[in-house]
Design an enzyme around this catalytic site. Structure first.
Site, mmCIF file in Angstrom:
data_model
loop_
_atom_site.group_PDB
_atom_site.id
_atom_site.type_symbol
_atom_site.label_atom_id
_atom_site.label_comp_id
_atom_site.label_asym_id
_atom_site.label_seq_id
_atom_site.Cartn_x
_atom_site.Cartn_y
_atom_site.Cartn_z
ATOM 1 N N ASP A 1 -8.890 5.898 -1.790
ATOM 2 C CA ASP A 1 -7.451 6.994 -3.097
ATOM 3 C C ASP A 1 -8.192 6.902 -4.562
ATOM 4 O O ASP A 1 -9.611 7.554 -4.293
ATOM 5 C CB ASP A 1 -5.977 5.454 -3.433
ATOM 6 C CG ASP A 1 -6.531 4.905 -4.664
ATOM 7 O OD1 ASP A 1 -8.309 4.816 -5.014
ATOM 8 O OD2 ASP A 1 -6.334 4.116 -5.509
ATOM 9 N N GLU B 1 0.659 -1.202 -0.733
ATOM 10 C CA GLU B 1 0.140 -0.354 -0.116
ATOM 11 C C GLU B 1 0.730 1.109 0.389
ATOM 12 O O GLU B 1 0.590 2.047 -0.646
ATOM 13 C CB GLU B 1 -0.937 0.161 1.671
ATOM 14 C CG GLU B 1 -1.653 -1.643 1.085
ATOM 15 C CD GLU B 1 -2.152 -1.089 0.020
ATOM 16 O OE1 GLU B 1 -2.978 0.268 -0.774
ATOM 17 O OE2 GLU B 1 -3.741 -2.583 -0.407
ATOM 18 N N TYR C 1 -6.502 6.320 4.705
ATOM 19 C CA TYR C 1 -6.222 5.637 3.085
ATOM 20 C C TYR C 1 -5.188 3.895 3.336
ATOM 21 O O TYR C 1 -5.893 2.811 3.053
ATOM 22 C CB TYR C 1 -6.237 5.685 1.819
ATOM 23 C CG TYR C 1 -4.906 4.532 0.526
ATOM 24 C CD1 TYR C 1 -6.188 4.485 0.374
ATOM 25 C CD2 TYR C 1 -3.837 3.909 0.257
ATOM 26 C CE1 TYR C 1 -6.369 2.790 -1.113
ATOM 27 C CE2 TYR C 1 -4.046 2.748 0.048
ATOM 28 C CZ TYR C 1 -4.946 2.968 -1.120
ATOM 29 O OH TYR C 1 -4.971 1.218 -1.801
#
Ligand code: SF4
Length: 366
Positions: A140, A39, A122
């Site tokens: 996102d 991520e 996020y």
């Protein structure tokens, strides 16, 4: 046409994702550390260019403890060339906090994830939903675009209030049974079908529900006030060398390429190139130099800036003093540091030319 129904969106999206998801290395694991690394590493990065970094990163730091114990320069060395170096720092401090506060186990709640330094909503949402099956959204840029179109949100998506509204919608849409798959499906749709300038609506599982498509606005939404083209900025750098030594300085954190080692110099203040260069070197390394011929040109585009200018050969007038952020070192040692990639190229080119004889007065172009 009313708002798309939550159940319809979920079922269409999940079955589309089941049939169309790309087989990517980080999707083959439920290991929360691997998901955390993915991520950070892949935000705003193309899959094709991010994947080799992901694999190298996990080879070098296979566990969160390996990452936490590593010097930051080692992290930057693996990250070098990927850009967005603040993310490397954030991932490193998050790993250290996981070891110090959670005995090396990635916390299993959204709120504990959010409490880690360097983790934003996020990343916390992505890790919580994908690794632990917690039904929270992960919003996102791709998700913002898909939701703005699906719900025909005709307001500026860079405003905080509109972002909050989109996050709220994403939170209501997320599947309680398969939150990780649902969040990845939304992101995948944005990355492969509902793309910024050419959404492929005829291939989209949500076409019949999409309010922007029904209104013929799929190409005009979302509305964003962000400038699209990066700002042009003039730069000048110095390849200060003497025999086999080269001068490098650490770029300050918070700046473009912050944390990496670099040739001294930077963005110009508007005087002559030579005056700007001498002044930067004086400020950054505390020495005077003699400016020689141009070594190469700089043309580099980043997300918000476009650098153009030159790198000059320079000789030091006196011996530079090493500090935390200044090193006067052998070229091969410099090449082992995490370096600004095009500065690495300049040092390597110098070493390459010198193996054929003197490189004085030679100019290379880029
Ligand atoms: S129909 Fe078109 S605009 Fe709407 S979500 Fe699908 S790809 Fe995006």
């Amino acid at each position: 046409m009313g708002d798309p129904s939550r159940d319809d969106v979920r079922s269409r999206l999940l079955s589309w994702y089941g049939a169309n998801r790309r087989d990517l290395p980080w999707r083959r694991s439920r290991d929360p550390y691997r998901i955390l690394v993915a991520e950070y590493l892949l935000q705003r990065t193309r899959i094709a260019s991010g994947t080799p970094y992901y694999e190298r990163f996990l080879e070098r730091f296979p566990t969160v403890r390996d990452l936490a114990a590593a010097p930051f320069d080692d992290v930057l060395t693996v990250w070098e060339g990927l850009g967005f170096y603040g993310r490397a720092r954030n991932l490193h401090v998050a790993a250290q906090a996981v070891v110090e506060r959670h005995h090396g186990m990635i916390p299993q709640s959204y709120h504990d994830l959010m409490a880690l330094p360097g983790i934003g909503p996020y990343t916390a949402g992505a890790v919580a939903s994908i690794a632990f099956g917690i039904p929270v959204p992960a919003v996102d840029g791709n998700v913002i675009r898909v939701i703005a179109r699906l719900f025909r949100i005709r307001e500026n998506v860079t405003s905080g209030a509109v972002r909050r509204r989109i996050t709220e919608i994403a939170g209501k849409l997320v599947s309680p049974e398969q939150p990780g798959a649902f969040n990845q499906a939304l992101m995948e749709l944005g990355a492969t079908v509902c793309t910024p300038s050419a959404p492929a609506c005829i291939r989209c599982p949500l076409e019949r529900l999409c309010l922007a498509r029904a209104a013929g606005e799929e190409r005009t939404l979302p509305i964003s006030s962000r400038p699209r083209s990066p700002r042009a900025v003039s730069v000048v750098f110095a390849l200060v060398t003497d025999n086999r030594r080269v001068l490098v300085v650490r770029r300050p954190r918070g700046q473009l390429l912050g944390g990496l080692w670099a040739l001294p110099g930077g963005e110009r203040s508007g005087r002559s190139e030579t005056a700007d260069l001498k002044s930067s070197i004086r400020t950054q390394a505390g020495i005077e130099v003699r400016v020689g011929p141009r070594w190469s040109r700089v043309n580099r585009t980043f997300s918000h800036r476009k650098w153009s200018g030159s790198i000059y050969r320079c000789s030091p007038l006196g011996r530079p003093k090493g500090t935390e952020s200044v090193r006067w070192i052998l070229r091969e040692e410099a090449l082992r540091l995490p370096l600004v990639p095009f500065h690495r190229e300049a040092i390597q080119a110098l070493a390459g030319l010198e193996s054929f004889g003197s490189a004085d007065n030679i100019q290379i172009s880029q």
